[in-house]
Design a protein around this motif. Structure first.
Motif, PDB file in Angstrom:
ATOM      1  N   ASP A  81       0.823  -1.007  -0.076  1.00 43.89           N
ATOM      2  CA  ASP A  81       0.229   0.188   0.241  1.00 43.89           C
ATOM      3  C   ASP A  81       0.721   0.955  -0.271  1.00 43.89           C
ATOM      4  O   ASP A  81       0.163   2.290   0.351  1.00 43.89           O
ATOM      5  N   HIS A  82       2.131   1.144  -0.274  1.00 39.69           N
ATOM      6  CA  HIS A  82       2.852   2.244   0.249  1.00 39.69           C
ATOM      7  C   HIS A  82       4.020   1.983  -1.296  1.00 39.69           C
ATOM      8  O   HIS A  82       4.315   3.200  -1.562  1.00 39.69           O
ATOM      9  N   VAL A  83       5.079   0.927  -2.219  1.00 40.21           N
ATOM     10  CA  VAL A  83       5.755   1.298  -2.685  1.00 40.21           C
ATOM     11  C   VAL A  83       5.399   0.787  -4.221  1.00 40.21           C
ATOM     12  O   VAL A  83       3.814   0.047  -3.483  1.00 40.21           O
ATOM     13  N   ASP A  84       5.726   0.544  -5.285  1.00 40.82           N
ATOM     14  CA  ASP A  84       5.018   0.577  -6.572  1.00 40.82           C
ATOM     15  C   ASP A  84       5.299  -1.138  -6.121  1.00 40.82           C
ATOM     16  O   ASP A  84       6.021  -2.329  -5.827  1.00 40.82           O
ATOM     17  N   ARG A  85       4.197  -1.545  -6.038  1.00 41.26           N
ATOM     18  CA  ARG A  85       3.752  -3.511  -6.207  1.00 41.26           C
ATOM     19  C   ARG A  85       4.089  -3.581  -7.791  1.00 41.26           C
ATOM     20  O   ARG A  85       4.805  -4.717  -7.353  1.00 41.26           O
ATOM     21  N   ARG A  86       4.733  -3.081  -8.950  1.00 40.31           N
ATOM     22  CA  ARG A  86       5.382  -4.119  -9.749  1.00 40.31           C
ATOM     23  C   ARG A  86       6.720  -4.145  -9.259  1.00 40.31           C
ATOM     24  O   ARG A  86       7.518  -5.399  -9.589  1.00 40.31           O
ATOM     25  N   ARG A  87       7.690  -3.483  -8.779  1.00 37.76           N
ATOM     26  CA  ARG A  87       8.757  -3.304  -8.016  1.00 37.76           C
ATOM     27  C   ARG A  87       9.529  -4.404  -7.767  1.00 37.76           C
ATOM     28  O   ARG A  87       9.907  -5.369  -7.088  1.00 37.76           O
ATOM     29  N   LEU A  88       8.067  -4.006  -6.637  1.00 38.49           N
ATOM     30  CA  LEU A  88       7.969  -5.339  -4.844  1.00 38.49           C
ATOM     31  C   LEU A  88       7.586  -6.554  -6.125  1.00 38.49           C
ATOM     32  O   LEU A  88       8.518  -7.769  -5.042  1.00 38.49           O
ATOM     33  N   LEU A  89       6.967  -6.949  -6.752  1.00 37.45           N
ATOM     34  CA  LEU A  89       6.671  -8.987  -7.761  1.00 37.45           C
ATOM     35  C   LEU A  89       8.451  -8.816  -8.164  1.00 37.45           C
ATOM     36  O   LEU A  89       8.494  -9.701  -8.008  1.00 37.45           O
ATOM     37  N   VAL A  90       9.240  -7.362  -8.469  1.00 38.09           N
ATOM     38  CA  VAL A  90       9.950  -8.060  -9.393  1.00 38.09           C
ATOM     39  C   VAL A  90      11.491  -8.560  -8.291  1.00 38.09           C
ATOM     40  O   VAL A  90      11.671 -10.104  -8.416  1.00 38.09           O
ATOM     41  N   ASP A 204       3.082  -2.654 -16.843  1.00 37.75           N
ATOM     42  CA  ASP A 204       3.229  -0.658 -16.597  1.00 37.75           C
ATOM     43  C   ASP A 204       3.073  -1.122 -15.734  1.00 37.75           C
ATOM     44  O   ASP A 204       2.425  -1.744 -14.793  1.00 37.75           O
ATOM     45  N   PRO A 205       3.381   0.585 -15.054  1.00 37.36           N
ATOM     46  CA  PRO A 205       3.613   1.115 -13.604  1.00 37.36           C
ATOM     47  C   PRO A 205       1.652   1.513 -13.250  1.00 37.36           C
ATOM     48  O   PRO A 205       0.973   1.221 -14.373  1.00 37.36           O
ATOM     49  N   HIS A 206       1.744   1.292 -12.229  1.00 31.04           N
ATOM     50  CA  HIS A 206       0.690   1.594 -11.529  1.00 31.04           C
ATOM     51  C   HIS A 206       0.308   1.903 -10.474  1.00 31.04           C
ATOM     52  O   HIS A 206       0.509   1.425  -9.379  1.00 31.04           O
ATOM     53  N   PRO A 207       1.106   3.720 -10.098  1.00 30.21           N
ATOM     54  CA  PRO A 207       1.284   4.260  -9.363  1.00 30.21           C
ATOM     55  C   PRO A 207       0.065   4.651  -8.317  1.00 30.21           C
ATOM     56  O   PRO A 207      -0.830   4.181  -8.436  1.00 30.21           O
ATOM     57  N   HIS A 208      -0.085   4.679  -6.554  1.00 32.55           N
ATOM     58  CA  HIS A 208      -0.983   5.080  -5.697  1.00 32.55           C
ATOM     59  C   HIS A 208      -1.758   6.028  -6.687  1.00 32.55           C
ATOM     60  O   HIS A 208      -1.172   6.820  -6.924  1.00 32.55           O
ATOM     61  N   ARG A 209      -2.547   6.310  -6.233  1.00 31.30           N
ATOM     62  CA  ARG A 209      -3.361   7.054  -6.955  1.00 31.30           C
ATOM     63  C   ARG A 209      -3.982   8.157  -5.453  1.00 31.30           C
ATOM     64  O   ARG A 209      -4.181   9.052  -5.602  1.00 31.30           O
ATOM     65  N   GLU A 210      -3.633   7.156  -4.135  1.00 31.14           N
ATOM     66  CA  GLU A 210      -3.501   8.743  -2.880  1.00 31.14           C
ATOM     67  C   GLU A 210      -2.615   8.464  -1.887  1.00 31.14           C
ATOM     68  O   GLU A 210      -1.656   7.956  -2.499  1.00 31.14           O
ATOM     69  N   GLU A 211      -2.390   9.200  -1.504  1.00 33.43           N
ATOM     70  CA  GLU A 211      -1.137   9.484  -0.277  1.00 33.43           C
ATOM     71  C   GLU A 211      -0.879   8.285   0.417  1.00 33.43           C
ATOM     72  O   GLU A 211      -2.305   8.247   0.531  1.00 33.43           O
ATOM     73  N   THR A 212       0.245   7.590   0.093  1.00 32.75           N
ATOM     74  CA  THR A 212       0.716   6.730   0.803  1.00 32.75           C
ATOM     75  C   THR A 212       0.906   6.847   2.302  1.00 32.75           C
ATOM     76  O   THR A 212       1.849   8.463   2.280  1.00 32.75           O
ATOM     77  N   THR A 213       1.177   6.185   3.146  1.00 37.71           N
ATOM     78  CA  THR A 213       2.776   6.405   4.546  1.00 37.71           C
ATOM     79  C   THR A 213       2.748   4.872   4.541  1.00 37.71           C
ATOM     80  O   THR A 213       2.424   3.718   3.969  1.00 37.71           O
ATOM     81  N   PRO A 214       4.168   5.639   5.191  1.00 40.18           N
ATOM     82  CA  PRO A 214       5.605   3.747   5.531  1.00 40.18           C
ATOM     83  C   PRO A 214       4.734   2.868   5.873  1.00 40.18           C
ATOM     84  O   PRO A 214       3.638   3.063   6.773  1.00 40.18           O
ATOM     85  N   PRO A 215       5.025   2.009   5.703  1.00 44.00           N
ATOM     86  CA  PRO A 215       3.920   0.287   6.723  1.00 44.00           C
ATOM     87  C   PRO A 215       5.127   0.980   7.917  1.00 44.00           C
ATOM     88  O   PRO A 215       5.894   1.324   8.130  1.00 44.00           O
ATOM     89  N   SER A 216       3.926  -0.089   8.668  1.00 43.65           N
ATOM     90  CA  SER A 216       3.910   0.872  10.562  1.00 43.65           C
ATOM     91  C   SER A 216       2.945  -0.549  10.969  1.00 43.65           C
ATOM     92  O   SER A 216       2.003  -0.581  10.212  1.00 43.65           O
TER      93      SER A 216
END
Length: 432
Positions: A81-90, A204-216
């Motif tokens: 819910d914070h980082v680029d999900r595609r990069r995390l998959l890779v 393709d990148p799918h950036p978050h549409r809303e402001e996110t916060t780091p995982p906590s």
């Protein structure tokens, strides 16, 4: 309506594969990923059972995976819910490939004349950690790659791709073990992980549409409060945990094939039986788009799963056992498709990663705990007794959940407030 029209109405809807390039990539990657993963899924228990001769030792593999799965599943959901999900998959795909390559080296004798069992257990924990971090991002991305009205079809196709991999993987694993050696199972998985990772990279990148916060911890707690506050979601989690924790028989397949039937070469067919049923059920899933009472469908399908598992434990021949496992797989897949539709159609975009992490726990912790339960029961009683008692307990657990969560039983996708709200949000974005 003619019989031909009725049959066409049952066929799975392929629209998302035609309309979305990224969904096609996600579909192919998931299929290949599961194919390789299921080869390893057969290889690790077989390796542990061969070295120890203990069902409990095989069950302990699941116990070792449990804590990493919980911790990294929840963290991976918050991260999604914070980082680029595609990069995390890779990144997680590469990590899994490295760990599996070490398993291959261990099996081929790189660290001694015999496989190092401590290393097998340690790498099983590493694979649980990385795969549990990856899965929330993959599931959270799926609704972004299709239109809202295509989600039921996309969910069924995602399940179909998974089941193709799960069907072919164990069969390949069994053949590799029998004819060329267990180490090659891990090599096949490494190749599959490499292909899947390249597919994720091509999306393709799918950036978050809303402001996110780091995982906590606070963010994870927010996800739990949301999930527990919705009785429809809570019902989907509890029904699945009850079915998998109480009835899942997979850990007993090596003993069932070798000890009960004296046919170790049939182990791959046992692993594939449920998947065959699930594959047939998914291929004929067109009817699911016309069902709106998803809670009832989930409960009835999960109860049918328990009944079929219980009957499988009582059957006198291998083929009857495999047949009831196939029926159980079909029932489980129907339940899974409807659970996925509820999740994908009602959870807001900003919560999907965390809720996917919680969801992953519901259908991962149950099987892992179920391995320990089944292994202990089989060692204390019998393999058949463990299977049948688990199926009966599943029916009781699912029924109790439905009685407790009446809101879940009465869920209707046409009128549920969360489903209506998510439809409105996506319609405003032109994704209806």
């Amino acid at each position: 309506m003619t019989w031909g029209e009725r049959l066409r109405a049952l066929r799975i809807d392929l629209t998302p594969l035609r309309t979305s390039r990224d969904f096609r990539l996600l579909f192919v990657a998931g299929t290949v990923f599961y194919l390789g993963a299921m080869v390893t899924y057969v290889a690790i228990p077989f390796q542990v059972y061969t070295e120890t001769g203990s069902n409990l030792a095989v069950g302990l593999v699941g116990l070792v995976e449990l804590v990493p799965l919980v911790v990294f599943g929840l963290y991976g959901g918050a991260l999604a819910d914070h980082v680029d999900r595609r990069r995390l998959l890779v990144a997680t795909g590469v990590a899994q490939a490295v760990a599996t390559a070490v398993l291959a080296a261990n099996a081929f004798g790189a660290f001694g004349p015999d496989p190092q069992l401590w290393l097998v257990f340690a790498l099983a924990a590493v694979l649980a950690s990385t795969s549990s971090m990856q899965r929330p991002s993959r599931e959270a991305l799926m609704p972004r790659t299709v239109r809202h009205d295509e989600i039921p079809a996309a969910q069924a196709l995602t399940s179909l791709g998974m089941e193709i991999g799960v069907l072919v993987g164990p069969a390949v694993g069994g053949l590799l073990i029998a004819f060329v050696g267990l180490g090659w199972c891990f090599v096949v998985d490494v190749v599959g992980l490499g292909v899947a990772t390249l597919m994720y990279l091509a999306m393709d990148p799918h950036p978050h549409r809303e402001e996110t916060t780091p995982p906590s911890l606070a963010g994870i707690a927010t996800g739990f409060r949301y999930a527990l506050g919705r009785r429809d979601l809570l019902g989907t989690y509890l029904v699945d945990v009850a079915a998998m924790l109480l009835a899942m028989p997979v850990v007993l397949f090596p003993a069932l094939a070798e000890t009960v039937f004296g046919r170790p070469e049939l182990i791959g067919l046992l692993y594939s039986a449920e998947t065959v049923g699930a594959l047939v059920a998914t291929a004929l899933s067109g009817w699911t788009a016309r069902v709106h009472h998803h809670g009832r469908a989930i409960v009835l399908a999960a109860a049918a799963y328990g009944v079929c598992i219980a009957l499988a434990g009582l059957m006198p021949t291998f083929w009857l056992v495999a047949g009831f496992f196939a029926l159980a797989g079909a029932a489980d897949m129907v339940s899974g498709v409807f659970r996925g539709i509820v999740w994908s159609q009602t959870i807001p975009e900003g919560m999907r990663g965390r809720l996917a992490g919680i969801e992953m726990l519901s259908y991962s912790v149950g099987p892992l705990g179920g391995q320990v339960r089944a292994g202990v029961t089989a060692d204390l009683w019998s393999v058949r007794g463990s299977i049948t008692s688990g199926g009966v307990a599943c029916v009781v657990g699912v029924g109790a959940t439905a009685l407790w969560l009446r809101d879940f039983w009465s869920y209707d996708a046409r009128t549920d407030e969360h489903a209506v709200a998510e439809r409105a949000v996506r319609a405003a974005r032109g994704e209806e």
